[in-house]
Write an enzyme that holds these catalytic residues in place. Sequence first.
Site, short mmCIF file in Angstrom:
data_model
loop_
_atom_site.label_atom_id
_atom_site.label_comp_id
_atom_site.label_asym_id
_atom_site.label_seq_id
_atom_site.Cartn_x
_atom_site.Cartn_y
_atom_site.Cartn_z
N LYS A 98 -2.51 -0.77 1.01
CA LYS A 98 -1.76 0.30 1.67
C LYS A 98 -2.07 0.35 3.16
O LYS A 98 -1.17 0.56 3.99
CB LYS A 98 -2.09 1.64 1.01
CG LYS A 98 -1.70 1.68 -0.47
CD LYS A 98 -2.31 2.88 -1.18
CE LYS A 98 -2.02 2.85 -2.67
NZ LYS A 98 -2.73 3.92 -3.41
N ASP A 145 -7.00 -1.71 -3.51
CA ASP A 145 -5.75 -0.94 -3.52
C ASP A 145 -5.52 -0.25 -2.18
O ASP A 145 -4.42 -0.29 -1.62
CB ASP A 145 -5.80 0.09 -4.65
CG ASP A 145 -4.60 1.02 -4.66
OD1 ASP A 145 -3.54 0.62 -5.15
OD2 ASP A 145 -4.73 2.16 -4.17
N GLU A 204 8.87 2.92 0.82
CA GLU A 204 8.16 4.18 1.09
C GLU A 204 7.15 4.50 -0.01
O GLU A 204 6.02 4.93 0.27
CB GLU A 204 9.15 5.32 1.23
CG GLU A 204 8.52 6.68 1.49
CD GLU A 204 7.83 6.77 2.83
OE1 GLU A 204 6.59 6.96 2.85
OE2 GLU A 204 8.51 6.63 3.85
N GLY A 214 -7.28 8.80 -17.33
CA GLY A 214 -6.16 7.98 -16.90
C GLY A 214 -6.04 7.83 -15.39
O GLY A 214 -5.08 7.24 -14.89
N VAL A 234 6.38 5.34 -13.12
CA VAL A 234 7.26 5.56 -11.96
C VAL A 234 8.71 5.28 -12.31
O VAL A 234 9.62 6.00 -11.89
CB VAL A 234 6.80 4.70 -10.76
CG1 VAL A 234 7.73 4.89 -9.57
CG2 VAL A 234 5.36 5.05 -10.38
N VAL A 240 3.10 3.31 -0.43
CA VAL A 240 1.93 3.90 0.23
C VAL A 240 1.92 5.41 0.00
O VAL A 240 2.86 6.11 0.34
CB VAL A 240 1.94 3.62 1.75
CG1 VAL A 240 0.72 4.27 2.41
CG2 VAL A 240 1.95 2.12 2.01
N GLU A 294 -8.17 2.57 -14.06
CA GLU A 294 -7.84 1.56 -15.05
C GLU A 294 -9.09 1.15 -15.82
O GLU A 294 -10.22 1.42 -15.40
CB GLU A 294 -7.24 0.33 -14.34
CG GLU A 294 -5.98 0.61 -13.54
CD GLU A 294 -4.78 0.92 -14.41
OE1 GLU A 294 -4.80 0.57 -15.61
OE2 GLU A 294 -3.82 1.51 -13.89
#
Length: 434
Positions: free
Chosen positions: A203, A199, A127, A185, A14, A130, A188
């Site tokens: 969110k 996870d 932002e 990928g 990211v 999520v 994990e």
Amino acid sequence: MKPVKVGVCGLGTVGSGTVNVLRRNAEEIARRTGRPIIVEQIGARRDNPACDTTGITITRDIFDVANNPEIDVVVELIGGYDVARELVLKAIENGKHVVTANKALIAVHGNEIFAAAREKGVVVAYEAAVAGGIPVIKGIREGLTANKINWLAGIINGTGNYIMTQMRDYGRDFADVLKEAQELGYAEADPTFDVEGIDAAHKLTILSSVAFGIPLQFDKAYTEGIGKITPLDIEQADELGYIIKHLGISRRTDKGVELRVHPTLIPKDRLIANVHGVLNAVMVQGDAVGPTMYYGPGAGAEPTASSVIADIVDVARTMNTEYGERVPPLAFTEESLDSDSDILPMDEVETAYYLRLHAVDRPGVLARVASILSDKGISIEAIIQKEDKESEMVPIILLTHNTQEKLMNEAIREIESLVDICSEVIRIRVESLD
């Protein structure tokens, strides 16, 4: 107007995407912002060949970024809980605005972080935390301001959705698809956060707070994984008119707010039931607008960077406005957050159920199971008994009407106690999403 100087902490997928898009679309972004946005400094343990950092100051100590007096906005993209929390609080202490894509950080430490930001009069924007590139936070927080949100439901983990899609389309086993997802990928090496719903619960906690105006309460979220789902369950769901998805669901009720992540049977004709692969989608039902859905890529370098940069632009536009004139971080003003609204214990949630059990193929067995359900006040909508000529145990599928989770759990325990005639009962909740 003078440029906004950004410090990016973390140069992974990211982080590199954010730097690349900021540089590639610099002119377009400046036209929308009214001032240039410049990556002044990057804090990262190592370089990333996918990112051109020419002309940008690089430091191996991310706290150099938080302490740099030239930086206006610190972008936290390192992930995790503790170091990220320390970094963000240090940036806030130094009077810097913060943009983060860290859902775990916001879900667990968001109340503390937003309080610190309020004290210093700075913005914390999230932002990208999520659903990656889908602007669902802004959609709820700003686009649906007029509405009382009744419920929301989301496919908010691409790994889980990829696994469920592959199992449905090709009849593959969970373990087989999980291994492939790791090789591609998508998952994990330790896939626990994805396949056990942690996870997604991060969110969902954030979405629920924005939708209902309640403090972040991740510790009260119910999570259940997809590891027990079999191709038989997917096949039977299909015959009954449903598709199984790993959903996060939050609903406002008279007793409190539901906050739960688990496998769910959804009618085939719902839009969200037809979201496949690694894509994400969130349905939100408002009293004025009705049902709406937000759909797109929930991860990836540039899709997530799209949301990160949108937050940077929002910060740049409001840097000269007073704190009280900005959009509140959880949509509702801090003093109006409903701290008295309880998260409903899972035992008190009411929904319909799909049950799969293996029972001895002889008269009276199904009657005993039905009697246990009846004694708990649970009515049966449909029963399917499958033949298995190679075993004396046959699969029995039951679909129930709505009942309380506590009663269903009690019934399942009694059915499982019939060890001479029954094996483990698999339970999947059913939601109409009307």
